[in-house]
Design an enzyme around this catalytic site. Structure first.
Site, PDB file in Angstrom:
ATOM      1  N   SER A 154       0.856  -1.179   0.000  1.00  0.00           N
ATOM      2  CA  SER A 154       0.000   0.000   0.000  1.00  0.00           C
ATOM      3  C   SER A 154       0.891   1.226   0.000  1.00  0.00           C
ATOM      4  O   SER A 154       2.101   1.130   0.179  1.00  0.00           O
ATOM      5  CB  SER A 154      -0.882  -0.004   1.248  1.00  0.00           C
ATOM      6  OG  SER A 154      -0.086   0.233   2.391  1.00  0.00           O
ATOM      7  N   LYS A 155       0.300   2.368  -0.137  1.00  0.00           N
ATOM      8  CA  LYS A 155       1.097   3.586  -0.181  1.00  0.00           C
ATOM      9  C   LYS A 155       1.924   3.745   1.082  1.00  0.00           C
ATOM     10  O   LYS A 155       2.994   4.326   1.068  1.00  0.00           O
ATOM     11  CB  LYS A 155       0.171   4.797  -0.333  1.00  0.00           C
ATOM     12  CG  LYS A 155      -0.442   4.854  -1.704  1.00  0.00           C
ATOM     13  CD  LYS A 155      -0.904   6.251  -2.049  1.00  0.00           C
ATOM     14  CE  LYS A 155      -1.477   6.261  -3.461  1.00  0.00           C
ATOM     15  NZ  LYS A 155      -2.023   7.547  -3.826  1.00  0.00           N
ATOM     16  N   ARG A 156       1.386   3.228   2.159  1.00  0.00           N
ATOM     17  CA  ARG A 156       2.064   3.357   3.435  1.00  0.00           C
ATOM     18  C   ARG A 156       3.475   2.784   3.401  1.00  0.00           C
ATOM     19  O   ARG A 156       4.397   3.328   3.955  1.00  0.00           O
ATOM     20  CB  ARG A 156       1.242   2.655   4.521  1.00  0.00           C
ATOM     21  CG  ARG A 156       1.456   3.192   5.907  1.00  0.00           C
ATOM     22  CD  ARG A 156       0.348   2.705   6.837  1.00  0.00           C
ATOM     23  NE  ARG A 156      -0.973   3.139   6.434  1.00  0.00           N
ATOM     24  CZ  ARG A 156      -1.895   2.344   5.898  1.00  0.00           C
ATOM     25  NH1 ARG A 156      -1.633   1.076   5.695  1.00  0.00           N
ATOM     26  NH2 ARG A 156      -3.078   2.801   5.550  1.00  0.00           N
ATOM     27  N   HIS A 157       3.636   1.655   2.761  1.00  0.00           N
ATOM     28  CA  HIS A 157       4.977   1.085   2.789  1.00  0.00           C
ATOM     29  C   HIS A 157       5.592   0.814   1.423  1.00  0.00           C
ATOM     30  O   HIS A 157       5.979  -0.294   1.101  1.00  0.00           O
ATOM     31  CB  HIS A 157       5.035  -0.171   3.650  1.00  0.00           C
ATOM     32  CG  HIS A 157       3.839  -1.061   3.540  1.00  0.00           C
ATOM     33  ND1 HIS A 157       2.735  -0.886   4.314  1.00  0.00           N
ATOM     34  CD2 HIS A 157       3.588  -2.102   2.756  1.00  0.00           C
ATOM     35  CE1 HIS A 157       1.861  -1.816   4.005  1.00  0.00           C
ATOM     36  NE2 HIS A 157       2.344  -2.556   3.076  1.00  0.00           N
TER      37      HIS A 157
END
Length: 473
Positions: free
Chosen positions: A243-246
RNA sequence: GGCCCCAUCGUCUAGCGGUCCAGGACGUCGCCCUUUCACGGCGAAAACACGGGUUCGAUUCCCGUUGGGGUCACCA
Protein backbone atom coordinates in the site's frame (compact mmCIF):
# COMPACT_ATOMS: atom_id res chain seq x y z
CA UNK A 1 14.31 -11.80 -37.80
CA UNK A 2 15.85 -15.24 -37.85
CA UNK A 3 15.71 -17.39 -40.90
CA UNK A 4 14.28 -20.28 -38.91
CA UNK A 5 10.60 -20.78 -38.39
CA UNK A 6 10.68 -19.31 -34.90
CA UNK A 7 7.61 -17.14 -34.61
CA UNK A 8 8.27 -13.60 -33.44
CA UNK A 9 7.71 -12.83 -29.80
CA UNK A 10 5.32 -9.95 -29.21
CA UNK A 11 4.68 -8.82 -25.66
CA UNK A 12 2.65 -5.97 -24.34
CA UNK A 13 2.45 -3.92 -21.20
CA UNK A 14 -1.07 -2.71 -20.55
CA UNK A 15 -1.32 -0.33 -17.61
CA UNK A 16 -4.43 1.62 -16.83
CA UNK A 17 -3.87 5.28 -16.05
CA UNK A 18 -4.54 5.62 -12.35
CA UNK A 19 -2.44 8.71 -11.81
CA UNK A 20 0.78 6.93 -11.02
CA UNK A 21 2.94 4.05 -12.21
CA UNK A 22 2.78 1.57 -9.39
CA UNK A 23 6.11 -0.03 -8.59
CA UNK A 24 4.66 -3.53 -9.02
CA UNK A 25 3.24 -2.65 -12.39
CA UNK A 26 6.54 -1.18 -13.39
CA UNK A 27 8.22 -4.49 -12.64
CA UNK A 28 5.64 -6.38 -14.67
CA UNK A 29 6.26 -3.95 -17.50
CA UNK A 30 9.98 -4.46 -17.11
CA UNK A 31 9.66 -8.24 -17.32
CA UNK A 32 7.42 -8.00 -20.34
CA UNK A 33 9.90 -5.69 -22.03
CA UNK A 34 12.91 -7.82 -21.12
CA UNK A 35 11.27 -10.96 -22.44
CA UNK A 36 10.65 -9.32 -25.80
CA UNK A 37 14.13 -7.84 -25.98
CA UNK A 38 15.74 -11.11 -24.99
CA UNK A 39 13.96 -12.90 -27.79
CA UNK A 40 14.52 -10.14 -30.30
CA UNK A 41 10.80 -9.60 -30.50
CA UNK A 42 8.60 -6.56 -30.09
CA UNK A 43 7.49 -4.90 -26.87
CA UNK A 44 4.19 -3.08 -27.22
CA UNK A 45 2.47 -0.63 -24.93
CA UNK A 46 -1.26 -0.27 -24.60
CA UNK A 47 -2.96 2.21 -22.34
CA UNK A 48 -6.14 0.79 -20.86
CA UNK A 49 -8.00 4.05 -20.86
CA UNK A 50 -11.57 2.83 -21.09
CA UNK A 51 -12.36 4.49 -17.78
CA UNK A 52 -12.68 7.98 -19.23
CA UNK A 53 -12.94 9.67 -15.85
CA UNK A 54 -9.53 8.50 -14.69
CA UNK A 55 -7.78 8.55 -18.01
CA UNK A 56 -6.53 12.08 -18.07
CA UNK A 57 -3.61 13.25 -20.14
CA UNK A 58 -1.64 13.77 -16.94
CA UNK A 59 -2.33 10.26 -15.69
CA UNK A 60 -1.17 8.83 -18.99
CA UNK A 61 1.96 10.96 -19.09
CA UNK A 62 2.96 9.78 -15.65
CA UNK A 63 3.11 6.23 -17.00
CA UNK A 64 4.88 7.18 -20.20
CA UNK A 65 7.45 9.29 -18.34
CA UNK A 66 8.01 6.62 -15.72
CA UNK A 67 8.77 3.93 -18.27
CA UNK A 68 10.98 6.20 -20.28
CA UNK A 69 12.94 7.17 -17.19
CA UNK A 70 13.39 3.53 -16.25
CA UNK A 71 14.80 2.88 -19.69
CA UNK A 72 11.94 0.72 -20.82
CA UNK A 73 11.02 1.74 -24.34
CA UNK A 74 8.43 0.20 -26.59
CA UNK A 75 8.11 -0.50 -30.27
CA UNK A 76 5.95 1.68 -32.48
CA UNK A 77 3.35 4.01 -31.09
CA UNK A 78 1.45 3.30 -27.93
CA UNK A 79 -2.06 1.92 -28.33
CA UNK A 80 -5.11 3.33 -26.62
CA UNK A 81 -7.80 0.84 -25.77
CA UNK A 82 -10.55 3.42 -25.94
CA UNK A 83 -10.02 3.70 -29.69
CA UNK A 84 -11.12 0.14 -30.32
CA UNK A 85 -14.55 0.11 -28.73
CA UNK A 86 -16.37 -0.33 -32.00
CA UNK A 87 -14.17 -3.29 -32.82
CA UNK A 88 -14.88 -4.84 -29.42
CA UNK A 89 -18.62 -4.55 -29.97
CA UNK A 90 -18.21 -6.06 -33.42
CA UNK A 91 -16.51 -9.11 -31.95
CA UNK A 92 -19.17 -9.46 -29.28
CA UNK A 93 -21.89 -9.44 -31.89
CA UNK A 94 -20.01 -11.92 -34.00
CA UNK A 95 -19.85 -14.22 -31.01
CA UNK A 96 -23.60 -13.95 -30.58
CA UNK A 97 -24.06 -14.92 -34.22
CA UNK A 98 -21.65 -17.81 -33.79
CA UNK A 99 -23.62 -18.99 -30.76
CA UNK A 100 -20.73 -18.42 -28.36
CA UNK A 101 -22.42 -15.54 -26.62
CA UNK A 102 -25.97 -14.46 -25.99
CA UNK A 103 -28.05 -11.45 -25.13
CA UNK A 104 -29.10 -11.63 -21.50
CA UNK A 105 -32.03 -9.60 -20.23
CA UNK A 106 -31.63 -10.35 -16.56
CA UNK A 107 -32.08 -7.30 -14.36
CA UNK A 108 -29.76 -6.13 -11.64
CA UNK A 109 -32.42 -7.16 -9.11
CA UNK A 110 -32.61 -10.68 -10.48
CA UNK A 111 -28.84 -10.99 -10.34
CA UNK A 112 -28.73 -9.67 -6.79
CA UNK A 113 -31.46 -12.05 -5.70
CA UNK A 114 -29.58 -14.97 -7.19
CA UNK A 115 -26.41 -13.97 -5.44
CA UNK A 116 -28.17 -13.60 -2.13
CA UNK A 117 -29.81 -16.97 -2.41
CA UNK A 118 -26.51 -18.63 -3.27
CA UNK A 119 -24.86 -17.02 -0.32
CA UNK A 120 -27.64 -18.15 2.02
CA UNK A 121 -27.21 -21.69 0.76
CA UNK A 122 -23.45 -21.33 1.09
CA UNK A 123 -22.70 -22.28 -2.45
CA UNK A 124 -20.82 -20.29 -5.05
CA UNK A 125 -22.95 -18.12 -7.27
CA UNK A 126 -23.05 -18.74 -10.96
CA UNK A 127 -25.16 -16.76 -13.36
CA UNK A 128 -28.04 -18.90 -14.56
CA UNK A 129 -29.54 -16.98 -17.39
CA UNK A 130 -32.59 -18.39 -19.13
CA UNK A 131 -31.35 -16.70 -22.28
CA UNK A 132 -28.23 -18.83 -22.39
CA UNK A 133 -30.23 -21.61 -23.96
CA UNK A 134 -32.38 -19.59 -26.26
CA UNK A 135 -35.20 -18.10 -24.27
CA UNK A 136 -37.14 -15.66 -26.46
CA UNK A 137 -35.67 -12.17 -26.55
CA UNK A 138 -36.87 -9.86 -23.83
CA UNK A 139 -37.77 -6.25 -24.39
CA UNK A 140 -35.68 -4.39 -21.81
CA UNK A 141 -32.01 -3.58 -21.77
CA UNK A 142 -29.65 -6.46 -22.31
CA UNK A 143 -26.00 -7.31 -21.94
CA UNK A 144 -24.05 -9.73 -24.08
CA UNK A 145 -22.73 -12.67 -22.08
CA UNK A 146 -20.14 -15.25 -22.95
CA UNK A 147 -21.56 -18.73 -23.24
CA UNK A 148 -18.78 -20.24 -21.18
CA UNK A 149 -18.04 -23.94 -21.45
CA UNK A 150 -19.45 -25.94 -18.54
CA UNK A 151 -18.09 -29.40 -19.10
CA UNK A 152 -14.52 -30.49 -18.73
CA UNK A 153 -11.65 -28.35 -17.67
CA UNK A 154 -9.35 -25.68 -19.01
CA UNK A 155 -5.60 -26.01 -18.77
CA UNK A 156 -3.10 -23.22 -19.07
CA UNK A 157 0.62 -23.85 -19.32
CA UNK A 158 1.77 -20.66 -17.74
CA UNK A 159 5.41 -19.73 -18.24
CA UNK A 160 5.73 -18.67 -14.62
CA UNK A 161 2.98 -20.56 -12.80
CA UNK A 162 3.39 -23.82 -14.58
CA UNK A 163 0.41 -25.96 -15.53
CA UNK A 164 -2.77 -24.65 -13.96
CA UNK A 165 -6.07 -26.44 -14.33
CA UNK A 166 -9.54 -25.15 -13.59
CA UNK A 167 -12.82 -27.00 -13.96
CA UNK A 168 -15.04 -25.24 -16.44
CA UNK A 169 -17.92 -25.49 -13.99
CA UNK A 170 -16.07 -22.78 -12.04
CA UNK A 171 -16.28 -20.40 -14.93
CA UNK A 172 -19.06 -17.89 -15.25
CA UNK A 173 -20.98 -16.44 -18.14
CA UNK A 174 -19.25 -13.11 -17.85
CA UNK A 175 -20.49 -9.92 -19.43
CA UNK A 176 -18.83 -8.99 -22.69
CA UNK A 177 -20.87 -5.97 -23.66
CA UNK A 178 -22.63 -3.78 -21.12
CA UNK A 179 -26.20 -2.69 -21.55
CA UNK A 180 -24.98 0.65 -22.85
CA UNK A 181 -23.11 -1.18 -25.57
CA UNK A 182 -19.62 -0.58 -24.22
CA UNK A 183 -17.19 -3.48 -23.91
CA UNK A 184 -15.98 -4.83 -20.60
CA UNK A 185 -12.32 -5.15 -19.81
CA UNK A 186 -12.51 -8.93 -20.23
CA UNK A 187 -13.53 -8.61 -23.83
CA UNK A 188 -11.35 -5.65 -24.65
CA UNK A 189 -8.05 -7.19 -23.57
CA UNK A 190 -8.63 -10.34 -25.51
CA UNK A 191 -9.62 -8.55 -28.69
CA UNK A 192 -6.80 -6.03 -28.45
CA UNK A 193 -4.17 -8.63 -27.71
CA UNK A 194 -5.29 -10.58 -30.72
CA UNK A 195 -5.49 -7.59 -33.03
CA UNK A 196 -2.07 -6.38 -31.90
CA UNK A 197 -0.58 -9.78 -32.60
CA UNK A 198 0.46 -10.34 -29.01
CA UNK A 199 2.01 -13.78 -28.59
CA UNK A 200 2.97 -13.61 -24.91
CA UNK A 201 0.66 -12.14 -22.31
CA UNK A 202 2.87 -11.21 -19.35
CA UNK A 203 1.00 -9.58 -16.51
CA UNK A 204 0.36 -9.62 -12.76
CA UNK A 205 -0.88 -12.87 -11.27
CA UNK A 206 -4.01 -11.10 -10.09
CA UNK A 207 -5.11 -11.86 -13.63
CA UNK A 208 -4.48 -15.58 -13.49
CA UNK A 209 -8.12 -16.42 -12.86
CA UNK A 210 -9.18 -14.11 -15.64
CA UNK A 211 -7.01 -15.98 -18.08
CA UNK A 212 -9.29 -18.98 -18.07
CA UNK A 213 -12.32 -16.93 -18.95
CA UNK A 214 -10.43 -14.93 -21.52
CA UNK A 215 -9.17 -18.07 -23.12
CA UNK A 216 -12.79 -19.06 -23.64
CA UNK A 217 -13.23 -15.98 -25.81
CA UNK A 218 -10.07 -16.72 -27.76
CA UNK A 219 -11.24 -20.24 -28.45
CA UNK A 220 -14.74 -19.17 -29.33
CA UNK A 221 -13.28 -16.89 -31.98
CA UNK A 222 -10.86 -19.52 -33.15
CA UNK A 223 -7.90 -17.23 -32.63
CA UNK A 224 -4.36 -18.40 -31.88
CA UNK A 225 -3.91 -18.84 -28.15
CA UNK A 226 -1.33 -16.60 -26.54
CA UNK A 227 1.26 -17.93 -24.13
CA UNK A 228 0.50 -16.71 -20.64
CA UNK A 229 2.94 -15.70 -17.92
CA UNK A 230 1.51 -14.44 -14.66
CA UNK A 231 4.15 -12.86 -12.48
CA UNK A 232 3.58 -12.46 -8.74
CA UNK A 233 2.71 -9.15 -7.20
CA UNK A 234 5.09 -7.24 -4.94
CA UNK A 235 4.31 -7.04 -1.27
CA UNK A 236 5.32 -4.58 1.39
CA UNK A 237 8.20 -5.37 3.72
CA UNK A 238 5.72 -6.64 6.31
CA UNK A 239 4.22 -9.07 3.83
CA UNK A 240 0.95 -7.30 3.45
CA UNK A 241 -0.22 -6.04 0.13
CA UNK A 242 1.85 -3.12 -1.02
CA UNK A 243 0.00 0.00 0.00
CA UNK A 244 1.10 3.59 -0.18
CA UNK A 245 2.06 3.36 3.44
CA UNK A 246 4.98 1.09 2.79
CA UNK A 247 6.50 1.69 -0.54
CA UNK A 248 3.76 1.38 -3.12
CA UNK A 249 4.82 4.70 -4.44
CA UNK A 250 4.74 5.56 -8.06
CA UNK A 251 7.96 5.29 -10.00
CA UNK A 252 8.03 9.08 -10.08
CA UNK A 253 8.16 9.20 -6.29
CA UNK A 254 11.24 7.01 -6.22
CA UNK A 255 12.81 9.38 -8.67
CA UNK A 256 11.67 12.70 -7.24
CA UNK A 257 11.15 12.13 -3.55
CA UNK A 258 13.58 9.35 -2.70
CA UNK A 259 16.30 10.39 -5.13
CA UNK A 260 16.74 6.98 -6.71
CA UNK A 261 18.69 6.56 -9.95
CA UNK A 262 16.87 4.76 -12.77
CA UNK A 263 19.56 2.12 -13.19
CA UNK A 264 19.25 1.32 -9.48
CA UNK A 265 15.50 0.85 -9.62
CA UNK A 266 15.86 -1.16 -12.81
CA UNK A 267 18.42 -3.45 -11.18
CA UNK A 268 16.44 -3.76 -7.96
CA UNK A 269 13.16 -4.54 -9.69
CA UNK A 270 14.89 -7.08 -11.88
CA UNK A 271 16.35 -8.92 -8.89
CA UNK A 272 13.05 -8.89 -7.06
CA UNK A 273 11.58 -12.26 -7.83
CA UNK A 274 14.21 -13.19 -10.32
CA UNK A 275 17.78 -14.31 -9.99
CA UNK A 276 20.76 -15.26 -12.07
CA UNK A 277 23.09 -17.24 -9.84
CA UNK A 278 24.90 -15.01 -7.39
CA UNK A 279 24.77 -11.93 -9.57
CA UNK A 280 23.54 -8.81 -7.83
CA UNK A 281 24.67 -5.87 -9.90
CA UNK A 282 23.29 -6.39 -13.37
CA UNK A 283 23.41 -3.97 -16.27
CA UNK A 284 20.59 -3.55 -18.72
CA UNK A 285 22.56 -5.33 -21.41
CA UNK A 286 23.23 -8.30 -19.15
CA UNK A 287 19.62 -8.32 -18.09
CA UNK A 288 18.48 -8.61 -21.69
CA UNK A 289 20.96 -11.39 -22.31
CA UNK A 290 20.07 -13.36 -19.19
CA UNK A 291 16.40 -12.74 -18.60
CA UNK A 292 13.97 -15.57 -18.84
CA UNK A 293 10.54 -16.16 -17.38
CA UNK A 294 11.50 -19.64 -16.21
CA UNK A 295 13.55 -18.17 -13.36
CA UNK A 296 10.83 -15.89 -12.11
CA UNK A 297 9.65 -17.08 -8.72
CA UNK A 298 6.02 -17.95 -8.12
CA UNK A 299 5.68 -16.43 -4.70
CA UNK A 300 5.22 -12.73 -4.06
CA UNK A 301 8.37 -10.99 -2.91
CA UNK A 302 8.62 -8.20 -0.40
CA UNK A 303 9.85 -4.77 -1.15
CA UNK A 304 13.01 -3.81 0.75
CA UNK A 305 13.91 -0.13 0.58
CA UNK A 306 17.24 -0.78 2.33
CA UNK A 307 18.43 -3.00 -0.45
CA UNK A 308 17.22 -0.57 -3.10
CA UNK A 309 19.19 2.20 -1.40
CA UNK A 310 22.27 0.05 -1.15
CA UNK A 311 22.09 -0.57 -4.87
CA UNK A 312 21.41 3.10 -5.42
CA UNK A 313 24.55 3.96 -3.47
CA UNK A 314 26.49 1.65 -5.73
CA UNK A 315 25.18 3.31 -8.87
CA UNK A 316 25.76 6.78 -7.44
CA UNK A 317 29.41 5.90 -6.86
CA UNK A 318 29.62 4.70 -10.44
CA UNK A 319 27.78 7.61 -11.99
CA UNK A 320 29.39 10.45 -13.90
CA UNK A 321 30.12 13.50 -11.74
CA UNK A 322 28.56 15.96 -14.14
CA UNK A 323 25.36 13.99 -14.34
CA UNK A 324 25.15 13.67 -10.57
CA UNK A 325 25.77 17.38 -10.10
CA UNK A 326 22.98 18.12 -12.55
CA UNK A 327 20.59 15.90 -10.61
CA UNK A 328 21.69 17.21 -7.25
CA UNK A 329 21.81 20.94 -7.93
CA UNK A 330 18.02 21.50 -7.83
CA UNK A 331 17.82 19.64 -4.52
CA UNK A 332 20.61 21.76 -3.10
CA UNK A 333 18.76 24.82 -4.32
CA UNK A 334 15.71 23.78 -2.34
CA UNK A 335 17.78 23.30 0.79
CA UNK A 336 19.56 26.63 0.68
CA UNK A 337 16.65 28.57 -0.71
CA UNK A 338 18.21 29.79 -3.93
CA UNK A 339 19.39 28.44 -7.27
CA UNK A 340 23.03 27.54 -7.74
CA UNK A 341 25.11 29.65 -10.10
CA UNK A 342 27.04 28.10 -12.94
CA UNK A 343 30.24 28.46 -10.96
CA UNK A 344 28.64 26.74 -7.98
CA UNK A 345 27.49 23.85 -10.11
CA UNK A 346 31.05 23.50 -11.34
CA UNK A 347 32.17 23.39 -7.74
CA UNK A 348 29.58 20.69 -7.11
CA UNK A 349 31.04 18.67 -9.97
CA UNK A 350 34.53 19.01 -8.50
CA UNK A 351 33.30 18.02 -5.06
CA UNK A 352 31.41 14.99 -6.37
CA UNK A 353 34.23 12.44 -6.06
CA UNK A 354 34.33 13.20 -2.34
CA UNK A 355 30.60 13.47 -1.94
CA UNK A 356 29.29 10.43 -3.74
CA UNK A 357 30.75 7.60 -1.66
CA UNK A 358 28.86 9.10 1.28
CA UNK A 359 25.35 9.05 -0.15
CA UNK A 360 22.80 6.37 -0.91
CA UNK A 361 20.32 8.69 -2.56
CA UNK A 362 20.30 12.11 -4.18
CA UNK A 363 18.78 13.78 -1.15
CA UNK A 364 21.73 12.79 1.00
CA UNK A 365 24.04 13.92 -1.75
CA UNK A 366 22.38 17.33 -1.67
CA UNK A 367 22.37 17.58 2.12
CA UNK A 368 26.02 16.67 2.35
CA UNK A 369 26.99 19.31 -0.15
CA UNK A 370 25.21 22.32 1.30
CA UNK A 371 28.27 23.42 3.29
CA UNK A 372 29.91 24.32 0.00
CA UNK A 373 27.33 26.98 -0.72
CA UNK A 374 26.36 28.41 2.62
CA UNK A 375 27.25 32.03 3.32
CA UNK A 376 29.16 33.05 6.42
CA UNK A 377 28.62 33.07 9.26
CA UNK A 378 27.71 29.39 9.18
CA UNK A 379 25.05 27.72 11.24
CA UNK A 380 26.39 24.97 13.44
CA UNK A 381 24.56 21.85 14.41
CA UNK A 382 24.75 20.57 17.96
CA UNK A 383 27.70 18.27 17.49
CA UNK A 384 29.65 20.89 15.57
CA UNK A 385 29.04 23.42 18.31
CA UNK A 386 30.45 20.99 20.83
CA UNK A 387 33.55 20.50 18.73
CA UNK A 388 34.08 24.24 18.69
CA UNK A 389 33.97 24.64 22.45
CA UNK A 390 36.80 24.42 24.99
CA UNK A 391 40.31 24.55 23.65
CA UNK A 392 39.28 24.52 20.02
CA UNK A 393 39.38 28.26 19.28
CA UNK A 394 42.99 28.36 20.39
CA UNK A 395 43.94 25.40 18.20
CA UNK A 396 42.03 26.88 15.30
CA UNK A 397 44.00 30.08 15.63
CA UNK A 398 47.24 28.14 15.35
CA UNK A 399 45.92 26.20 12.39
CA UNK A 400 44.84 29.44 10.78
CA UNK A 401 48.35 30.85 11.05
CA UNK A 402 49.93 27.75 9.61
CA UNK A 403 47.48 27.62 6.73
CA UNK A 404 47.72 31.32 6.09
CA UNK A 405 51.46 30.99 5.65
CA UNK A 406 51.05 28.42 2.86
CA UNK A 407 52.31 29.23 -0.62
CA UNK A 408 50.21 26.67 -2.35
CA UNK A 409 46.72 25.53 -1.42
CA UNK A 410 46.58 21.81 -2.06
CA UNK A 411 45.39 18.84 -0.07
CA UNK A 412 48.97 17.81 0.47
CA UNK A 413 50.11 21.23 1.62
CA UNK A 414 47.16 21.86 3.92
CA UNK A 415 47.54 18.44 5.44
CA UNK A 416 51.19 19.11 6.24
CA UNK A 417 50.27 22.43 7.81
CA UNK A 418 47.52 20.98 9.96
CA UNK A 419 49.65 18.04 11.03
CA UNK A 420 52.49 20.26 12.14
CA UNK A 421 50.03 22.48 13.95
CA UNK A 422 48.79 19.52 15.93
CA UNK A 423 52.30 18.36 16.60
CA UNK A 424 53.58 21.66 17.87
CA UNK A 425 50.48 22.07 20.03
CA UNK A 426 51.01 18.64 21.48
CA UNK A 427 47.60 17.57 20.21
CA UNK A 428 46.43 14.61 18.24
CA UNK A 429 45.51 15.27 14.64
CA UNK A 430 41.87 14.67 15.45
CA UNK A 431 41.89 17.40 18.08
CA UNK A 432 42.65 19.89 15.38
CA UNK A 433 40.93 18.28 12.45
CA UNK A 434 37.54 17.93 14.12
CA UNK A 435 37.18 21.56 15.18
CA UNK A 436 38.44 22.48 11.75
CA UNK A 437 35.72 20.37 10.19
CA UNK A 438 33.10 21.98 12.36
CA UNK A 439 34.31 25.47 11.58
CA UNK A 440 34.46 24.79 7.86
CA UNK A 441 31.24 22.82 7.35
CA UNK A 442 29.07 23.49 10.38
CA UNK A 443 28.89 19.76 11.00
CA UNK A 444 30.69 16.94 12.71
CA UNK A 445 30.81 14.81 9.59
CA UNK A 446 31.97 15.72 6.12
CA UNK A 447 34.33 14.62 3.38
CA UNK A 448 38.02 14.48 4.21
CA UNK A 449 39.00 17.77 5.82
CA UNK A 450 41.86 18.52 3.42
CA UNK A 451 39.58 17.99 0.46
CA UNK A 452 37.12 20.36 2.07
CA UNK A 453 39.85 22.96 2.46
CA UNK A 454 40.72 22.70 -1.22
CA UNK A 455 37.12 22.75 -2.41
CA UNK A 456 36.28 25.79 -0.32
CA UNK A 457 39.42 27.60 -1.45
CA UNK A 458 41.95 29.56 0.51
CA UNK A 459 39.99 32.71 1.11
CA UNK A 460 36.72 31.14 2.19
CA UNK A 461 38.46 28.51 4.31
CA UNK A 462 40.56 31.01 6.22
CA UNK A 463 37.53 33.23 6.75
CA UNK A 464 35.46 30.37 8.13
CA UNK A 465 38.23 29.37 10.48
CA UNK A 466 38.75 32.94 11.58
CA UNK A 467 35.04 33.12 12.45
CA UNK A 468 35.58 30.53 15.13
CA UNK A 469 39.05 31.08 16.42
CA UNK A 470 40.48 33.00 19.31
CA UNK A 471 40.91 36.58 18.39
CA UNK A 472 38.12 36.46 15.84
CA UNK A 473 36.92 39.99 15.26
C1' G B 1 -16.41 -19.27 2.27
C1' G B 2 -15.56 -21.59 -3.19
C1' C B 3 -11.66 -21.80 -6.70
C1' C B 4 -6.40 -20.97 -8.01
C1' C B 5 -1.30 -20.17 -6.56
C1' C B 6 2.76 -20.12 -3.13
C1' A B 7 6.28 -21.68 1.23
C1' U B 8 15.16 -21.88 1.96
C1' C B 9 18.50 -16.91 6.93
C1' G B 10 14.62 -10.61 9.19
C1' U B 11 14.48 -9.40 3.44
C1' C B 12 15.87 -10.66 -1.96
C1' U B 13 17.63 -15.15 -3.59
C1' A B 14 21.20 -19.89 -5.23
C1' G B 15 19.85 -24.90 -4.92
C1' C B 16 16.42 -28.32 -9.93
C1' G B 17 17.72 -36.71 -5.06
C1' G B 18 23.60 -37.61 -2.76
C1' U B 19 28.57 -32.07 -4.39
C1' C B 20 24.26 -28.85 1.55
C1' C B 21 25.90 -29.88 9.32
C1' A B 22 22.66 -25.32 2.67
C1' G B 23 25.98 -20.63 -1.13
C1' G B 24 25.56 -15.11 -2.39
C1' A B 25 23.47 -10.13 -1.46
C1' C B 26 20.94 -6.41 1.75
C1' G B 27 20.27 -5.60 6.80
C1' U B 28 22.42 -6.59 11.88
C1' C B 29 26.87 -7.25 15.03
C1' G B 30 32.32 -7.34 15.68
C1' C B 31 37.38 -6.12 13.84
C1' C B 32 40.71 -3.49 10.31
C1' C B 33 41.57 1.13 7.53
C1' U B 34 40.99 6.24 9.52
C1' U B 35 40.89 13.43 11.28
C1' U B 36 34.67 12.54 11.23
C1' C B 37 31.14 10.04 8.25
C1' A B 38 31.07 7.02 4.33
C1' C B 39 33.66 3.77 0.90
C1' G B 40 36.71 -0.56 1.10
C1' G B 41 38.66 -5.19 3.52
C1' C B 42 38.02 -9.30 7.03
C1' G B 43 34.82 -12.07 10.23
C1' A B 44 30.21 -13.56 13.08
C1' A B 45 25.14 -14.62 14.23
C1' A B 46 21.04 -15.96 11.01
C1' A B 47 16.92 -20.37 7.02
C1' C B 48 15.27 -25.62 4.26
C1' A B 49 7.15 -24.04 8.22
C1' C B 50 5.14 -28.85 10.34
C1' G B 51 3.59 -34.08 9.79
C1' G B 52 3.34 -38.29 6.86
C1' G B 53 5.02 -41.02 2.79
C1' U B 54 8.37 -42.50 -1.96
C1' U B 55 13.64 -43.74 -2.02
C1' C B 56 19.64 -46.87 -0.16
C1' G B 57 19.34 -41.43 0.43
C1' A B 58 15.35 -35.85 0.71
C1' U B 59 15.92 -28.65 0.91
C1' U B 60 14.95 -31.05 -3.70
C1' C B 61 9.36 -35.91 -5.59
C1' C B 62 3.97 -37.08 -3.61
C1' C B 63 -0.05 -36.27 0.13
C1' G B 64 -1.92 -33.69 4.28
C1' U B 65 -1.70 -29.65 8.04
C1' U B 66 -0.51 -24.78 9.04
C1' G B 67 0.64 -20.09 7.20
C1' G B 68 0.62 -16.44 3.18
C1' G B 69 -1.21 -14.45 -1.45
C1' G B 70 -4.66 -13.92 -5.54
C1' U B 71 -9.62 -14.04 -7.32
C1' C B 72 -14.85 -14.47 -7.18
C1' A B 73 -18.82 -7.01 -10.72
C1' C B 74 -22.66 -4.36 -16.46
C1' C B 75 -13.94 -2.00 -12.32
C1' A B 76 -9.81 -2.39 -14.91
Amino acid sequence: MSATAQPEVVTRFAPSPTGFLHIGNARTGLFSWLYARHHGGRALLRIEDTDAARSTKEAIDVILDGLKWLGVDWDGHEYYQSQFQARHAEVANEMVELGHAYRCYMTAEQLAAGREKAQAEKRPYRVESPWRDGAPAGDGAFVVRLKAPREGETVIDDLVQGRVTVRNAELDDMVLLRSDGTPTYMLAVVVDDHDMGVTHVIRGDDHLNNAFRQLAIVRAMGWPEPVYAHVPLIHGYDGAKLSKRHGALGVDAYRDELGILPEALFNYLLRLGWGHGDDEVISKEQAIEWFDLAQVGKSPSRFDLKKLENLNGHYIREADDGRLAGLTAPRVGKLIGRDLSTAEIELLVRAMPELKPRAKNLNELAENSTFLFQARPLDFDEKAAQLLAGDSPRLLARAWSALNALDEWTALATEAAVRSTAESAGAKLGQVAQPLRAALTGRATSPGIFDVLVLLGREESLARIADRMDGAE
